[in-house]
Motif scaffolding. Structure first.
Motif, mmCIF file in Angstrom:
data_model
loop_
_atom_site.group_PDB
_atom_site.id
_atom_site.type_symbol
_atom_site.label_atom_id
_atom_site.label_comp_id
_atom_site.label_asym_id
_atom_site.label_seq_id
_atom_site.Cartn_x
_atom_site.Cartn_y
_atom_site.Cartn_z
ATOM 1 N N TRP A 1 0.836 -1.212 0.000
ATOM 2 C CA TRP A 1 0.000 0.000 0.000
ATOM 3 C C TRP A 1 0.865 1.254 0.000
ATOM 4 O O TRP A 1 0.640 2.184 -0.771
ATOM 5 C CB TRP A 1 -0.924 -0.032 1.205
ATOM 6 N N SER A 2 1.868 1.288 0.869
ATOM 7 C CA SER A 2 2.734 2.466 0.982
ATOM 8 C C SER A 2 3.521 2.694 -0.297
ATOM 9 O O SER A 2 3.619 3.830 -0.797
ATOM 10 C CB SER A 2 3.686 2.304 2.167
ATOM 11 N N LEU A 3 4.104 1.611 -0.854
ATOM 12 C CA LEU A 3 4.880 1.749 -2.072
ATOM 13 C C LEU A 3 4.007 2.192 -3.247
ATOM 14 O O LEU A 3 4.409 3.047 -4.048
ATOM 15 C CB LEU A 3 5.584 0.427 -2.404
ATOM 16 N N SER A 4 2.810 1.619 -3.352
ATOM 17 C CA SER A 4 1.906 1.992 -4.445
ATOM 18 C C SER A 4 1.509 3.458 -4.339
ATOM 19 O O SER A 4 1.466 4.185 -5.341
ATOM 20 C CB SER A 4 0.660 1.103 -4.423
ATOM 21 N N THR A 5 1.219 3.903 -3.122
ATOM 22 C CA THR A 5 0.862 5.309 -2.924
ATOM 23 C C THR A 5 2.025 6.215 -3.311
ATOM 24 O O THR A 5 1.848 7.220 -4.014
ATOM 25 C CB THR A 5 0.464 5.553 -1.458
ATOM 26 N N ALA A 6 3.229 5.860 -2.865
ATOM 27 C CA ALA A 6 4.405 6.674 -3.176
ATOM 28 C C ALA A 6 4.676 6.708 -4.676
ATOM 29 O O ALA A 6 4.986 7.771 -5.247
ATOM 30 C CB ALA A 6 5.617 6.132 -2.421
ATOM 31 N N VAL A 7 4.566 5.548 -5.348
ATOM 32 C CA VAL A 7 4.811 5.491 -6.789
ATOM 33 C C VAL A 7 3.817 6.372 -7.539
ATOM 34 O O VAL A 7 4.186 7.131 -8.459
ATOM 35 C CB VAL A 7 4.729 4.030 -7.279
ATOM 36 N N ALA A 8 2.535 6.288 -7.167
ATOM 37 C CA ALA A 8 1.521 7.093 -7.845
ATOM 38 C C ALA A 8 1.761 8.582 -7.631
ATOM 39 O O ALA A 8 1.611 9.396 -8.553
ATOM 40 C CB ALA A 8 0.131 6.697 -7.366
ATOM 41 N N ILE A 9 2.154 8.970 -6.413
ATOM 42 C CA ILE A 9 2.417 10.389 -6.137
ATOM 43 C C ILE A 9 3.614 10.879 -6.944
ATOM 44 O O ILE A 9 3.584 11.976 -7.528
ATOM 45 C CB ILE A 9 2.644 10.598 -4.624
ATOM 46 N N VAL A 10 4.675 10.071 -6.991
ATOM 47 C CA VAL A 10 5.834 10.446 -7.795
ATOM 48 C C VAL A 10 5.431 10.592 -9.265
ATOM 49 O O VAL A 10 5.890 11.511 -9.967
ATOM 50 C CB VAL A 10 6.958 9.401 -7.639
ATOM 51 N N GLY A 11 4.542 9.721 -9.750
ATOM 52 C CA GLY A 11 4.077 9.823 -11.124
ATOM 53 C C GLY A 11 3.326 11.114 -11.386
ATOM 54 O O GLY A 11 3.500 11.755 -12.435
ATOM 55 N N VAL A 12 2.493 11.522 -10.418
ATOM 56 C CA VAL A 12 1.762 12.784 -10.575
ATOM 57 C C VAL A 12 2.735 13.953 -10.664
ATOM 58 O O VAL A 12 2.606 14.845 -11.513
ATOM 59 C CB VAL A 12 0.775 12.972 -9.404
ATOM 60 N N VAL A 13 3.716 13.959 -9.765
ATOM 61 C CA VAL A 13 4.713 15.035 -9.800
ATOM 62 C C VAL A 13 5.472 15.003 -11.123
ATOM 63 O O VAL A 13 5.769 16.046 -11.721
ATOM 64 C CB VAL A 13 5.675 14.895 -8.609
ATOM 65 N N GLY A 14 5.778 13.794 -11.614
ATOM 66 C CA GLY A 14 6.465 13.676 -12.891
ATOM 67 C C GLY A 14 5.663 14.253 -14.032
ATOM 68 O O GLY A 14 6.202 14.954 -14.904
ATOM 69 N N LEU A 15 4.370 13.988 -14.047
ATOM 70 C CA LEU A 15 3.522 14.573 -15.086
ATOM 71 C C LEU A 15 3.528 16.094 -14.995
ATOM 72 O O LEU A 15 3.518 16.792 -16.025
ATOM 73 C CB LEU A 15 2.092 14.043 -14.955
ATOM 74 N N GLY A 16 3.546 16.608 -13.772
ATOM 75 C CA GLY A 16 3.592 18.055 -13.607
ATOM 76 C C GLY A 16 4.874 18.666 -14.114
ATOM 77 O O GLY A 16 4.906 19.838 -14.500
ATOM 78 N N LEU A 17 5.950 17.865 -14.117
ATOM 79 C CA LEU A 17 7.243 18.337 -14.613
ATOM 80 C C LEU A 17 7.487 17.940 -16.065
ATOM 81 O O LEU A 17 8.616 18.033 -16.551
ATOM 82 C CB LEU A 17 8.362 17.775 -13.724
ATOM 83 N N ASP A 18 6.441 17.459 -16.725
ATOM 84 C CA ASP A 18 6.535 17.047 -18.133
ATOM 85 C C ASP A 18 7.440 15.833 -18.339
ATOM 86 O O ASP A 18 8.045 15.674 -19.401
ATOM 87 C CB ASP A 18 7.038 18.200 -19.019
ATOM 88 N N ILE A 19 7.561 14.986 -17.330
ATOM 89 C CA ILE A 19 8.335 13.750 -17.459
ATOM 90 C C ILE A 19 7.380 12.662 -17.927
ATOM 91 O O ILE A 19 6.776 11.926 -17.138
ATOM 92 C CB ILE A 19 9.011 13.361 -16.131
ATOM 93 N N ASP A 20 7.173 12.597 -19.202
ATOM 94 C CA ASP A 20 6.233 11.657 -19.802
ATOM 95 C C ASP A 20 6.987 10.885 -20.898
ATOM 96 O O ASP A 20 7.799 11.484 -21.619
ATOM 97 C CB ASP A 20 5.051 12.433 -20.406
ATOM 98 N N PRO A 21 6.846 9.569 -20.983
ATOM 99 C CA PRO A 21 5.745 8.751 -20.460
ATOM 100 C C PRO A 21 5.954 8.202 -19.058
ATOM 101 O O PRO A 21 5.069 7.552 -18.513
ATOM 102 C CB PRO A 21 5.667 7.600 -21.456
ATOM 103 N N LEU A 22 7.133 8.435 -18.435
ATOM 104 C CA LEU A 22 7.408 7.803 -17.151
ATOM 105 C C LEU A 22 6.366 8.186 -16.099
ATOM 106 O O LEU A 22 5.909 7.341 -15.335
ATOM 107 C CB LEU A 22 8.809 8.191 -16.673
ATOM 108 N N GLY A 23 5.992 9.472 -16.066
ATOM 109 C CA GLY A 23 5.011 9.895 -15.078
ATOM 110 C C GLY A 23 3.697 9.159 -15.222
ATOM 111 O O GLY A 23 3.109 8.686 -14.246
ATOM 112 N N GLY A 24 3.211 9.034 -16.465
ATOM 113 C CA GLY A 24 1.955 8.329 -16.691
ATOM 114 C C GLY A 24 2.036 6.868 -16.316
ATOM 115 O O GLY A 24 1.089 6.289 -15.763
ATOM 116 N N VAL A 25 3.200 6.240 -16.601
ATOM 117 C CA VAL A 25 3.363 4.828 -16.255
ATOM 118 C C VAL A 25 3.329 4.642 -14.742
ATOM 119 O O VAL A 25 2.701 3.707 -14.218
ATOM 120 C CB VAL A 25 4.684 4.289 -16.849
ATOM 121 N N LEU A 26 4.007 5.527 -14.002
ATOM 122 C CA LEU A 26 4.017 5.421 -12.545
ATOM 123 C C LEU A 26 2.622 5.630 -11.961
ATOM 124 O O LEU A 26 2.213 4.932 -11.026
ATOM 125 C CB LEU A 26 4.997 6.435 -11.959
#
Length: 712
Positions: free
Chosen positions: A10-35
């Protein structure tokens, strides 16, 4: 899966999803979307499995059986395949967003359960509103609705917030009949959920002003920041639906009673303001019309308050009638958890009303010595006092049971903390004798010790306004007097004419009043010169619990009867119809009043045209001092509670008067949240202060001083 392993996943999944959201905000795509897809997908599976296990272990039914689960699985698969532009390069961004939203809707439908204790009407209403807002957001993303670009993010966030909070409460209601209590695991996760929803809605509102057509993540810093905040909040909301058991130990900040009330109030205020903003984003031309209607109702409300003061100034005190030699009245005393105050009031009332028989109804659910005190007085006054133990679990049921033992034509109902005198009875009997159509004469309740403490003064000020100014005005002008639970004289046949008091409502008094008006020809009148003296709540939290019960009870009665009132307007007459509607509207009006922040926000950022300066000044001069004036007049001119006018007390009165506005709004919003969430009504005990003397203060009845006060 063990609890420890579940926590790690649960903790790892939450952290991965949050990092992905931040990545999308920084235009780190496709990695952000995958996370986001990976973390969010795992959290979705965990939440779905947890909900299925929970449903199997309880008696709740799943909405639609297994079909939504299948749809949700297909939707989640589609979400995973389309989350990244690399995996689906030909799918337009707007279509991917809509697929994202649709999959989330299907996921929440898969989690949906039907507790037996949940109101079907409220449940379907919330589902309709929540999913309807999401559909509006998807339609805007696809370009089907012409509006400002920011509409989609607002209705998406608010719609999903409604659905997620509703889902949380449905889980709480499965085999459980109480809301999450302070300090509990459920209360912690509700606190987390609501704080995140509050942040998400605030971020959505901020982001809406910077949104640009066809751009999912705004280009400017503010827009990107708020979009990332909203995305992170969405991940945390999803995580709460798969929460891994007990919360961290340091959770008092989120789980206290005060935090609970504030969270409930703030989330409603933000959601309502966001929805009003969404309306303006669709049709900004509606702004002045909506503002005009809003200000019109405020002006009407304040005008009525000023008229109430003029009405109070014109009243003249009438001399009390003589007491009949053998008054045909039985005093019915309802008591629950009131062992500390019952001896003092019973001793006083038995002595003052020496010619009247008493029926004391102590609730057997009382965990103190209420029943023992009543039995002791029955032994001391065997010829005058009879004890009928209340075994129904509610005041309404206990009064119905006691009513069968009333053998006189009239009954005076008092609460266990109230002092009454023979003038009260004499005035009430005179009303009933002179007006055969009057079935209930309601008297006034005044604080026995208004200066005992700061809290007593705070409570007494509001009671002075409501019982000396407001209630008489509503009765005289709108013919909409109402029974207030006690301090009233009934004709014996009135209550049975409508089947007695209704059990299961938190304010059985106003509910009985409405049924009397709708189903009979009995009148309910108010006499502010009939005064009983009551004890004040002992603590602030006793006051809060009391007012929450009152607010929820009025909301119940409004939902049950406001439609019937309008359908019966010909029989009731226009004045009583408007009066009863207004009486029921005021206790549930806070959602309407608290949308003013969005008007100021739109003015501040220049999104909407400002009011003309002269009109704004006139409205401020008229509206802002109203509460201070009407409460101040009640405090100074009240003929029953003498006032000491000093600069300190004047400032205190102004502060308390306006503090009651905020206090009333917050309590109402919290109460409405509990009603909409389906929280079962609980009659919380209001601990009262013990006066510690044999009698309440003598009211001033000198006629010369009365005339001076009336002409002041």
């Amino acid at each position: 899966m063990s609890l420890s392993l579940y926590r790690v996943v649960w903790s790892l999944s939450t952290a991965v999803a949050i990092v992905g959201v931040v990545g999308l905000g920084l235009d780190i795509d496709p990695l952000g979307g995958v996370l986001v897809a990976a973390g969010g997908g795992i959290l979705s599976v965990l939440a779905l499995v947890a909900a299925l296990r929970h449903a199997r272990a309880t008696t709740a039914q799943r909405s639609g059986g297994v079909l939504p689960v299948v749809f949700a699985a297909v939707g989640l698969l589609a979400l995973s395949l389309t989350a990244s532009a690399t995996l689906s390069p030909r799918v337009p961004t707007d279509v991917r967003v809509v697929l994202y939203a649709t999959a989330a809707q299907l996921f929440l439908l898969a989690l949906e359960i039907r507790p037996s204790s949940a109101s079907r009407a409220v449940r379907w209403c919330l589902l309709f509103v929540g999913h309807g807002l999401v559909f509006v957001g998807s339609a805007r993303v696809l370009g089907w609705i012409p509006s400002e670009p920011g509409l989609a993010v607002i209705v998406y966030i608010v719609g999903f917030s409604i659905l997620v909070v509703h889902q949380f409460w449905m889980q709480q209601l499965v085999d459980v009949v109480i809301p999450p209590q302070p300090g509990t695991e459920a209360r912690y996760w509700e606190g987390v959920l609501l704080v995140v929803v509050i942040v998400a809605i605030a971020a959505a509102v901020a982001s809406s002003f910077t949104a640009r057509e066809g751009i999912l993540i705004p280009a400017d810093t503010l827009g990107r920041s708020t979009a990332v905040v909203a995305g992170v909040a969405s991940v945390i909301v999803l995580a709460t639906l798969a929460a891994p058991g007990p919360p961290p130990t340091a959770s008092e900040v989120l789980t206290s009673t005060g935090a609970t009330i504030v969270e409930h109030a703030v989330v409603i205020v933000l959601a309502l303001n966001a929805l009003v903003l969404a309306v303006f984003l669709v049709a900004l031309g509606l702004f002045l019309w909506v503002l005009g209607g809003y200000l019109g109702i405020l002006v009407l409300s304040v005008t009525l308050e000023y008229l109430q003061v003029l009405h109070a100034r014109r009243r003249v005190r009438e001399p009390p009638p003589s007491m009949p030699e053998d008054p045909p009245v039985t005093v019915v005393v309802a008591a629950a958890f009131e062992g500390p105050v019952l001896p003092e009031t019973l001793e006083h009332n038995l002595e003052t009303l020496s010619a009247l028989p008493f029926i004391v109804v102590p609730a057997t659910k009382s965990t103190d010595d209420t029943v023992a005190v009543a039995r002791r007085f029955e032994t001391e006054y065997p010829d005058r006092l009879r004890v009928i133990e209340g075994t129904t679990g509610s005041k309404a049921g206990d009064l119905n049971a006691a009513w069968d033992h009333v053998e006189t034509p009239y009954a005076l109902i008092v609460d266990a903390d109230e002092f009454v005198d023979d003038e009260f009875v004499a005035r009430g009997l005179a009303h009933l004798r002179d007006h055969p159509d009057v079935g209930v004469v309601q008297g006034r309740k005044a604080a026995a010790r208004p200066d005992e403490s700061q809290l007593s003064r705070f409570v007494s000020l509001e009671r002075q306004y409501s019982t000396w100014i407001d209630h008489p005005f509503v009765d005289d002008v709108f013919e909409a007097g109402h029974f207030a639970g006690s301090a009233a004289i009934f004709r014996r046949e009135v209550s049975p004419s409508v089947g007695g008091w209704t059990e299961g409502v938190l304010t059985e008094d106003i509910e009985l009043t409405i049924r009397l008006y709708l189903e009979t020809d009995w009148e309910v009148v108010y006499d502010q010169q009939m005064v009983v003296w009551e004890s004040s709540p002992k603590t602030v939290w006793d006051l809060v619990r009391q007012r929450i019960r009152w607010s929820r009870g009025w909301a119940q009665v409004t939902r049950l009867h406001v439609g019937s009132i309008w359908r019966s307007w010909r029989e009731l007459g226009w004045r009583r119809t408007l009066g009863l509607t207004w009486v029921l509207f005021i206790p549930v009006s806070s959602p309407f009043v608290t949308v003013f922040p969005i008007f100021f926000l739109l003015w501040f950022i220049g999104f909407a045209p400002p009011l003309p300066i002269l009109l704004a000044i006139a409205l401020a001069v008229f509206l802002l001092p109203a509460r201070s004036i009407v409460y101040g007049y009640a405090a100074v001119a009240d003929p029953e509670i003498p006032a000491t006018v000093t600069p300190t007390r004047v400032v205190e009165t102004i502060v308390y008067a306006n503090l009651w506005i905020v206090f009333g709004w917050v309590v109402q919003l919290h109460s409405l949240y509990l009603q909409v969430a389906g929280s079962p009504g609980v009659w919380d005990v209001t601990t009262k202060t013990v006066a510690g003397v044999d009698a309440p203060p003598e009211p001033p009845h000198d006629q010369d001083s009365e005339r001076e006060r009336e002409s002041a």
